[in-house]
Design an enzyme around this catalytic site. Structure first.
Site: not given
Length: 243
Positions: A79, A131, A144, A146, A148
């Site tokens: 996570n 995400s 971000y 890229a 995820k």
């Protein structure tokens, strides 16, 4: 989840903490990895490793703790992660390396540690926190998005590689979720309330997600209730990706 053993990264707050609390309620034995030790609650943790989930030595500690407390592992939830607000041209090399380490390398290291431990229990479930940004483009979220997307690709590859061992690998893809981290990054803005309202308006449901809603999806994929799911991406985004 009764009697199952689970490790959750980023489990001290936000979505991670909600996942930990959900697992404990369902009877799991839980260890947490986080840069910060959990505050008061969630209780009844078997162990906490305070460290960077993107660092190999942190995962050596996790391995040692699992071996000492449980012998094997049933569930891993990767996570830990964060985002930065920047286009490619506005992202420094240092920021790029840092977000790749936290968002992608932590998943690689966690799975490299956990999968051999899952073999000892005859199989297991990995849930990686992706995400909605991993499958749609978002303004000023280049790094971000890229990272995820990389989490999704890595998860699907691992799902293929380890299916014959009874190890399932899936992703949860949250939309914008109301967490302490979200409040922290919006606090410096001129009008945080307006920013929150704008983000809420992106979802057809007209609101931000709640950590416990993401935790419920994670619990499903971690548990035997999802025994026929591997290589899946469960999107929980209030309809954001419909647009």
């Amino acid at each position: 989840m009764t009697g199952k053993t689970a490790v959750v990264t980023g489990g001290a707050s936000g979505i991670g903490r909600a996942v930990v609390e959900a697992f404990l309620r369902e009877g799991a034995r839980v260890g947490v990895v986080d840069r910060d030790p959990p505050a008061a609650g969630p209780g009844d943790l078997d162990f906490t490793v305070v460290g960077d989930a993107g660092a190999p030595d942190t995962w050596q500690q996790v391995h040692d703790q699992v071996a000492e407390h449980w012998g094997g592992l049933d569930v891993l939830v990767n996570n830990a992660g964060y985002g930065i607000r920047a286009s490619v041209t506005d992202t420094s090399w240092e920021d790029w390396q840092a977000i790749v380490t936290t968002n992608v390398s932590s998943v690689f290291l966690g799975c490299r540690t956990a999968i051999p431990l899952m073999r000892k229990t005859g199989g297991g479930s990995v849930v990686n926190m992706a995400s909605v940004a991993g499958h749609i483009g978002m303004s000023e979220r280049a790094a971000y998005c890229a990272t995820k997307a990389a989490v999704v690709g890595l998860s699907k590859a691992m799902a293929v590689d380890h299916a014959s061992e009874g190890i399932r690998v899936n992703c949860v893809a949250p939309g914008t979720t109301d967490t302490p981290y979200f409040s922290k990054i919006s606090a410096h803005l001129a009008d945080p309330d307006a920013y929150r309202a704008d983000l809420a308006a992106r979802q057809p449901l007209g609101r931000l997600g709640r950590p416990e809603e993401i935790a419920a999806a994670t619990l499903f994929l971690a548990s035997d209730e999802s025994s026929f799911a591997t290589g899946s991406v469960l999107t929980v985004d209030g309809g954001m990706s419909i647009w």
